[in-house]
Write an enzyme that holds these catalytic residues in place. Sequence first.
Site, PDB file in Angstrom:
ATOM      1  N   ARG A 160       0.868  -1.181   0.000  1.00 25.48           N
ATOM      2  CA  ARG A 160       0.000   0.000   0.000  1.00 25.48           C
ATOM      3  C   ARG A 160       0.898   1.222   0.000  1.00 25.48           C
ATOM      4  O   ARG A 160       1.422   1.637   1.027  1.00 25.48           O
ATOM      5  CB  ARG A 160      -0.887  -0.009   1.247  1.00 25.48           C
ATOM      6  CG  ARG A 160      -1.842   1.186   1.352  1.00 25.48           C
ATOM      7  CD  ARG A 160      -2.741   1.012   2.572  1.00 25.48           C
ATOM      8  NE  ARG A 160      -3.649   2.122   2.746  1.00 25.48           N
ATOM      9  CZ  ARG A 160      -3.330   3.260   3.364  1.00 25.48           C
ATOM     10  NH1 ARG A 160      -2.123   3.451   3.850  1.00 25.48           N
ATOM     11  NH2 ARG A 160      -4.230   4.217   3.483  1.00 25.48           N
ATOM     12  N   SER A 169     -12.524  -2.770   2.293  1.00 24.62           N
ATOM     13  CA  SER A 169     -12.551  -2.065   3.576  1.00 24.62           C
ATOM     14  C   SER A 169     -13.990  -1.813   3.993  1.00 24.62           C
ATOM     15  O   SER A 169     -14.766  -1.239   3.225  1.00 24.62           O
ATOM     16  CB  SER A 169     -11.847  -0.714   3.462  1.00 24.62           C
ATOM     17  OG  SER A 169     -10.513  -0.897   3.093  1.00 24.62           O
ATOM     18  N   LYS A 184      -3.669   7.150   8.354  1.00 22.23           N
ATOM     19  CA  LYS A 184      -4.651   7.785   7.477  1.00 22.23           C
ATOM     20  C   LYS A 184      -4.722   9.266   7.830  1.00 22.23           C
ATOM     21  O   LYS A 184      -5.137   9.628   8.934  1.00 22.23           O
ATOM     22  CB  LYS A 184      -6.021   7.137   7.667  1.00 22.23           C
ATOM     23  CG  LYS A 184      -6.118   5.767   7.013  1.00 22.23           C
ATOM     24  CD  LYS A 184      -7.461   5.592   6.330  1.00 22.23           C
ATOM     25  CE  LYS A 184      -7.415   4.396   5.388  1.00 22.23           C
ATOM     26  NZ  LYS A 184      -8.635   4.235   4.622  1.00 22.23           N
ATOM     27  N   GLY A 232      -4.871   1.721  14.109  1.00 23.50           N
ATOM     28  CA  GLY A 232      -4.421   2.042  15.468  1.00 23.50           C
ATOM     29  C   GLY A 232      -4.183   0.824  16.334  1.00 23.50           C
ATOM     30  O   GLY A 232      -4.294   0.910  17.556  1.00 23.50           O
ATOM     31  N   VAL A 285       0.500  -1.698  10.449  1.00 25.85           N
ATOM     32  CA  VAL A 285       1.362  -0.954   9.541  1.00 25.85           C
ATOM     33  C   VAL A 285       2.614  -0.538  10.319  1.00 25.85           C
ATOM     34  O   VAL A 285       3.665  -1.159  10.222  1.00 25.85           O
ATOM     35  CB  VAL A 285       0.655   0.300   8.955  1.00 25.85           C
ATOM     36  CG1 VAL A 285       1.553   0.968   7.922  1.00 25.85           C
ATOM     37  CG2 VAL A 285      -0.694  -0.050   8.354  1.00 25.85           C
TER      38      VAL A 285
END
Length: 538
Positions: A44, A113, A145, A180, A208
Amino acid sequence: MFAKENVDYTLYLVTDSTMLPEGTTLESQVEAGLKNGVTLVQLREKETPTKTFIQEALKVQKLCKHYGVPLIINDRVDVALAINADGVHVGQDDMPIPMVRKLLGPEKIIGWSVGYTHEVEQLTKWGPEGVDYIGIGMVFPTNTKKNPKKAPMGPVGVSNILGALQEYEAKWCKTVAIGGLHPDCIPRVLYQCGSPDGRRMLDGISVVSDIMAAPDAGSATKKLRDILAKKRYDFIPGLISNSTTFHPDQMAEYLDRTKTNRPLIQHITNKVHQNFGANVTLALGSSPIMSEINSEFKELSLIPHATLLLNTGSVAPLEVLIDAVKAYNESQRPIVFDPVGYSATETRLNLNNHVLTAGQFACIKGNSGEILSLAGLSQGKMKGVDSGYNGSDLSLLIKATKIVAYRYRTVSVCTGKTDIVADGTFAGAYEPSGGMLGDWSSIPCFTIVCGDIPIMECITASGCSLGSTIACLIGGVSGNANVLGAVLTAVTLYKSAGQKASSRCRGSGSFHVELIDALYQFFTSNQPLEWAASIHQV
Ligand SMILES: Nc1ncnc2c1ncn2[C@@H]1O[C@H](COP(=O)(O)OP(=O)(O)OP(=O)(O)O)[C@@H](O)[C@H]1O
Ligand SMILES: Cc1ncsc1CCO
Ligand SMILES: [Mg+2]
């Protein structure tokens, strides 16, 4: 080609090369992850030009093949086709799923998503030929994000999505949570996220920054794998047990433990309650401290037997409440949460929901209006901090209490003429993918009765002080005692003291004084079998 049915969603790494630490590359971080237990990779890279993106994709693909892990491409169906990747992940604003499937063919993995239950309804219309897995999020606020379109949904939001998948019988569709997620909250997310029928929990989690931004991505991955291997979230070690019954002759032991351990009860509570709560705490052999100073929360929480009573009646700043929840969760000490006026106004609803998203609670206590709203079973708003519900439908209140206990994996208390206690903790246990050990209706539940004592509603903060009482009993717990027993003891003690005080008082003023006297006397003499209130398993 990777067979779709063999995909392991346990630890899903999503890349972001804008956060690489010095001395690392996209490939070196991904490889460290793959070597140590990443089971699925998504490339991504929002900012990377197509040519570079393809070059990177080919390198990462080589690594993934070497470790036998599928590679998913974010958004770019063309890139996925060009390099023959294992699948594509698309968001709500990207290419529609039927088109993606048409381009990719039936064998490829398609991820979507999802943040709302109506999206699950849509997904079931496409059937197994459409979406293979969904990324549910975002769970918590995240820096990844930049301009999030959705508010963080928390474990309750994730559970609603899992519930919708069950309802629409989307058995084929796998799930990961995203947004998160870090080692400090992942155990709680795995524990709290489940469908209301108890049959489905998350298949995995997506990270991530915990890997991409880690100076040592290998050990960061190992740490995540260790967390994911557990089937238990022991949030207050030794204090949650799977005992499903309770004998009134155990109550004396609970009082003794509080007497011996003299717990510190930190109160973050409303102004009306502060003095009353401190005096009730002292009457019950415990030490009150009122504190809203963030910098001392950690230190307080580390004092042996420290327990937090968090009451949102007149409200400390949200950051203060969140910091307190984090401190006590980190120190693995119990929190009793009293969401006063939960749905009385939009402001209270948002604030209380925010607190509920922030941590794990040992006990959640409310009046019937609060518990009905928390369970999603109330018609309309509460008028103020009073319950506004006459409590005539006991079976509805029992249902609500069980749903709250189950939804927040806590011991819940609903107050009123009849008090109700339900234990939805499952002793911290869960079965990844599979589910809980039962649905909400099957959890242990008790009523505590002592006839009608209308004067208990004529003094302010009587519910708040039941919160203090519960905190004193939970704080005292040690050995083979548990939170459920402590809560049942506290509620029975408080109700019995209310009955005694009502028989002695001359009005609501002296009732207030008599209530503290009766709590003091019952606690000191410790003869629970003589108390007027009785416990019934329902
Ligand atoms: N009619 C009643 N008969 C017996 N006990 C009652 C009655 N009403 C309330 N109680 C008891 O009084 C205490 C407070 O319950 P209530 O439901 O009024 O809480 P609350 O509204 O949150 O209180 P507050 O907001 O004033 O602190 C509980 O211990 C409950 O068992
Ligand atoms: C009266 C009142 N207002 C906010 S909190 C509180 C105490 C009873 O809940
Ligand atoms: Mg009341």
